[in-house]
Design an enzyme around this catalytic site. Structure first.
Site, PDB file in Angstrom:
ATOM      1  N   SER A 143     -11.851   9.069  31.980  1.00 22.75           N
ATOM      2  CA  SER A 143     -10.804   9.728  31.212  1.00 22.75           C
ATOM      3  C   SER A 143     -11.347   9.967  29.814  1.00 22.75           C
ATOM      4  O   SER A 143     -12.318   9.327  29.399  1.00 22.75           O
ATOM      5  CB  SER A 143      -9.563   8.815  31.131  1.00 22.75           C
ATOM      6  OG  SER A 143      -8.627   9.285  30.185  1.00 22.75           O
ATOM      7  N   TYR A 156      -5.389   0.645  29.830  1.00 22.58           N
ATOM      8  CA  TYR A 156      -5.987   1.857  30.373  1.00 22.58           C
ATOM      9  C   TYR A 156      -7.281   2.187  29.634  1.00 22.58           C
ATOM     10  O   TYR A 156      -8.316   2.466  30.254  1.00 22.58           O
ATOM     11  CB  TYR A 156      -4.993   3.015  30.264  1.00 22.58           C
ATOM     12  CG  TYR A 156      -5.378   4.247  31.036  1.00 22.58           C
ATOM     13  CD1 TYR A 156      -5.222   4.296  32.416  1.00 22.58           C
ATOM     14  CD2 TYR A 156      -5.885   5.374  30.387  1.00 22.58           C
ATOM     15  CE1 TYR A 156      -5.557   5.439  33.130  1.00 22.58           C
ATOM     16  CE2 TYR A 156      -6.230   6.515  31.091  1.00 22.58           C
ATOM     17  CZ  TYR A 156      -6.061   6.547  32.461  1.00 22.58           C
ATOM     18  OH  TYR A 156      -6.407   7.677  33.166  1.00 22.58           O
TER      19      TYR A 156
END
Length: 267
Positions: A143, A156
């Site tokens: 990401s 995350y």
């Protein structure tokens, strides 16, 4: 470059979103596809049927709770019994946004397990066999949050930063395996920015609520803060990049983290 006939790909989290789009790209190139994800029997069957229609000569669904190392080992053994993974795409992921002080410890553990530790467990099993064959591709869907941080995303970001580091180590350890002709063994991360998937829907809805429920306005606000292109990506675009990374011509592209983020991480 796009012929994967005779190759087998395992894509985790591939019943929807980016995972399904990547699996579709590989299927269109002729790969057999091992599908995985949290799915009902009907959802699993639908994903498999879609990939068969796309061109995969064989598709099979494999179960495995990615929070459980023993379950991952069992899944990897089942894939090995099916022929083994020439291509491994670690895509499965979960997300939860909250300030650091309010993040439930059990949520931290689950996000780290699924988004990071699971990739270690699949790679640990799959990569020695790739090296023995002289060809292998590990594509970890990281990401932009593996490159830059954002508030309220502690687990995350920790997982995705860790996935980038894990991928670089593995790339170095396997860099000299195989040959140019065979394609070698490579490990890379793809780092999407805002992409039209279910994982970002809660953030879109939160922004939309501030605009009287206008979803388009919520998306526009998200993009204006981070993504200079002000365009979301489609999962199929991630699939196309993953397919290119699988080609033998990409034998020297390893240890990279490739942003697909409209300039987000260039700032």
């Amino acid at each position: 470059m796009s012929d994967l006939t005779g190759k087998t790909a395992l894509v985790t989290g591939s019943v929807q979103g980016i995972g399904l789009a990547v699996a579709r790209s590989l299927a269109e190139a002729g790969a057999r596809v091992a599908v995985h994800g949290l799915a009902t029997p009907d959802q699993a069957a639908s994903a498999c049927a879609e990939l068969e229609a796309a061109g995969a000569p064989e598709v099979r669904f494999f179960e495995g709770d990615l929070r459980d190392p023993a379950a991952i080992d069992a899944m990897m053994q089942a894939v090995a019994d099916w022929g083994g993974a020439d291509i491994l795409v670690n895509n499965a992921g979960i997300q939860h946004t909250a300030p650091l002080a309010d993040m439930p410890p059990e949520t931290w553990d689950a996000i780290l397990a699924i988004n990071l530790s699971a990739a270690f467990h699949t790679m640990r099993v799959a990569m020695p066999e790739m090296a023995a064959r002289g060809y292998g591709r590990v594509i970890n869907i990281a990401s932009v949050h593996g490159v830059v941080a954002s508030k309220e995303k502690a687990p995350y970001c920790a997982a995705k930063f860790g996935l980038v580091g894990l991928s670089r180590v593995a790339a170095l350890e396997y860099a000299n395996q195989g040959s140019k002709q065979a394609g070698g063994v490579t490990v890379n991360c793809i780092c999407p920015g805002w992409t039209e998937t279910a994982i970002i829907e809660p953030q879109i809805q939160a922004r939309a609520a501030a605009h009287g429920g206008d979803r388009d306005a919520g998306i526009a606000e998200l993009l204006s803060e981070k993504q200079p292109s002000q365009r979301t990506s489609d999962p199929s675009e991630i699939g196309a990049l993953a397919l290119w990374l699988c080609a033998p011509i990409a034998h020297n592209v390893t240890g990279t983290s490739i942003p697909v983020d409209g300039g987000w991480t260039a700032q």
